[in-house]
Design an enzyme around this catalytic site. Structure first.
Site, PDB file in Angstrom:
ATOM      1  N   ARG A  65       0.912  -1.386  -0.001  1.00 44.74           N
ATOM      2  CA  ARG A  65      -0.005   0.202   0.175  1.00 44.74           C
ATOM      3  C   ARG A  65       1.037   1.386  -0.019  1.00 44.74           C
ATOM      4  O   ARG A  65       0.535   2.157  -0.781  1.00 44.74           O
ATOM      5  CB  ARG A  65      -0.930  -0.007   1.297  1.00 44.74           C
ATOM      6  CG  ARG A  65      -2.123   1.033   1.205  1.00 44.74           C
ATOM      7  CD  ARG A  65      -3.127   0.676   2.062  1.00 44.74           C
ATOM      8  NE  ARG A  65      -4.129   1.875   2.165  1.00 44.74           N
ATOM      9  CZ  ARG A  65      -4.608   2.594   3.218  1.00 44.74           C
ATOM     10  NH1 ARG A  65      -3.859   2.349   4.185  1.00 44.74           N
ATOM     11  NH2 ARG A  65      -5.474   3.528   2.758  1.00 44.74           N
ATOM     12  N   HIS A  69       0.651   4.233  -2.782  1.00 44.48           N
ATOM     13  CA  HIS A  69       0.253   5.433  -2.497  1.00 44.48           C
ATOM     14  C   HIS A  69       1.480   6.415  -2.820  1.00 44.48           C
ATOM     15  O   HIS A  69       0.973   7.569  -2.873  1.00 44.48           O
ATOM     16  CB  HIS A  69      -0.121   5.786  -1.026  1.00 44.48           C
ATOM     17  CG  HIS A  69      -1.365   5.321  -0.475  1.00 44.48           C
ATOM     18  ND1 HIS A  69      -2.333   6.051   0.116  1.00 44.48           N
ATOM     19  CD2 HIS A  69      -2.243   4.059  -0.795  1.00 44.48           C
ATOM     20  CE1 HIS A  69      -3.416   5.369   0.503  1.00 44.48           C
ATOM     21  NE2 HIS A  69      -3.456   4.247  -0.204  1.00 44.48           N
ATOM     22  N   ASN A  97      -3.668   9.354   4.024  1.00 44.84           N
ATOM     23  CA  ASN A  97      -2.546   8.553   4.162  1.00 44.84           C
ATOM     24  C   ASN A  97      -2.385   8.244   5.564  1.00 44.84           C
ATOM     25  O   ASN A  97      -1.387   7.493   6.021  1.00 44.84           O
ATOM     26  CB  ASN A  97      -1.175   9.203   3.653  1.00 44.84           C
ATOM     27  CG  ASN A  97      -1.066   9.041   2.230  1.00 44.84           C
ATOM     28  OD1 ASN A  97      -1.522   8.056   1.582  1.00 44.84           O
ATOM     29  ND2 ASN A  97      -0.370  10.139   1.431  1.00 44.84           N
ATOM     30  N   HIS A 199      -5.694  -6.154  -2.833  1.00 46.83           N
ATOM     31  CA  HIS A 199      -6.442  -6.288  -1.421  1.00 46.83           C
ATOM     32  C   HIS A 199      -6.607  -7.619  -0.768  1.00 46.83           C
ATOM     33  O   HIS A 199      -7.285  -7.683  -0.008  1.00 46.83           O
ATOM     34  CB  HIS A 199      -7.855  -5.449  -2.076  1.00 46.83           C
ATOM     35  CG  HIS A 199      -7.946  -4.254  -2.060  1.00 46.83           C
ATOM     36  ND1 HIS A 199      -9.097  -3.488  -2.466  1.00 46.83           N
ATOM     37  CD2 HIS A 199      -7.042  -3.323  -1.499  1.00 46.83           C
ATOM     38  CE1 HIS A 199      -8.881  -2.165  -2.185  1.00 46.83           C
ATOM     39  NE2 HIS A 199      -7.558  -1.991  -1.896  1.00 46.83           N
TER      40      HIS A 199
END
Length: 331
Positions: A65, A69, A97, A199
């Site tokens: 992740r 990001h 975040n 995910h």
């Protein structure tokens, strides 16, 4: 929503010698980039990541992740790792975040320390490249595919919370919104669907999907796209007024395996976010979901290709970046 012909867009990019799409960066990266300066860097990073992985499985989703990001905001330049100062609120402190798990940051910092502990490698390898390698390594450690990582990124020179605005997908996005955001980063709809499968090892705080199980609409308090048995499980795990620190696995079946269960879950109505389940409910993306739910090998091949393209987004070179001595602070 406007739809541009990609040939027209590319022609305009050539004319003005500048473009927001990151396609031109691809040629600047290469495998074995550190062959002469730090030839064993990949093994050094892999061993540091393995040690962190043995401490906690959260290392896996947290690192993946963090990479995503980072790349979607100002490109893959480790700007998301920069700590805020009295004079600058950095990316990591933007509201989008704040849910990034500390284990992702810690993975990069420990791997950087391991690399810099080797005299010939000290201050020779960017934090951005270490994050890219660490992401590949956690995917492999959790049962996913291994792949060659293109290297040669520099670390960015800027990190502001304001730069995050509108750059990251929301759990409520529909297919058009998801596709548009990925297209803006030079990634296709197919790439987006494949990358969403990260995910399969992720987790989420209850607040991120509470509306789907309690307040979806006046007529349907529970989102009708949800498998009802799964909705009941979610309500049990996330009762109303639940402790906001509580988080649950996004994959209720094989939460600690990087596999194609994500797609199998979508077929069963068990996508945690609306932005997950829409990949099956929308007829345009459903064929990919069905195909990859049936064929793990096909999914892994597409995922590797998509991760490689993700790693090319907004790469910094030359005067636009440097190699940080400390990943969390500018030199």
């Amino acid at each position: 929503m406007f739809r541009f012909n990609h040939l027209v867009v590319l022609s305009l990019c050539i004319i003005i010698s500048s473009c927001l799409f990151p396609y031109p960066t691809a040629a600047k990266l290469q495998r074995n980039y550190y062959a002469n300066t730090c030839p064993d860097v990949e093994n050094i990073v892999k061993e540091a990541v393995r040690k962190k992985f043995q401490q906690t499985f959260v290392t896996v989703p947290a690192t993946i992740r963090l990479f995503f990001h980072d790349c979607f905001v100002q490109g893959c330049d480790a700007s998301v790792i920069i700590a805020s100062t009295a004079n600058n609120k950095a990316e990591k402190d933007h509201s989008d975040n704040l849910s990034l798990a500390g284990d992702g940051f810690d993975t990069v910092i420990k791997a950087k320390a391991a690399v810099d502990a080797v005299p010939r490698c000290k201050n020779k390898v960017s934090c951005a490249d270490i994050l890219a390698m660490a992401t590949r390594d956690v995917i492999q450690l959790s049962g996913g595919p291994s792949y060659a990582v293109e290297l040669g990124r520099l670390d960015g020179l800027s990190s502001t919370a304001a730069s995050v605005n509108g750059k990251l997908p929301s759990p409520t996005f529909n297919l058009d919104q998801l596709t548009s955001m990925f297209n803006a980063n030079g990634l296709s709809q197919k790439d987006m669907i494949a990358l969403s499968a990260a995910h399969t090892v992720g987790f989420s705080h209850c607040s991120r999907f509470a509306n789907r199980i309690y307040n979806f609409s006046t007529k349907n308090p529970v989102d009708p796209a949800l498998n009802m048995a799964y909705a009941a499980q979610l309500q049990s795990a996330c009762p109303k007024n639940v402790d906001p620190r509580i988080a649950i696995n996004m994959d209720p079946n094989t939460a600690q395996s990087f596999d194609n269960m994500y797609f199998k879950n979508l077929v069963q109505g068990m996508g945690l976010f609306s932005s997950d389940q829409v990949l099956f409910t929308d007829a345009r993306s459903r064929p990919f979901v069905n195909r990859w739910a049936r064929n793990s090998t096909a999914f892994q091949q597409v995922f590797v290709n998509a991760m490689t393209r993700l790693g090319r987004v907004g790469v910094k070179k030359g005067a636009n970046g440097n190699i940080r001595r400390d990943c969390a602070t500018f030199n």
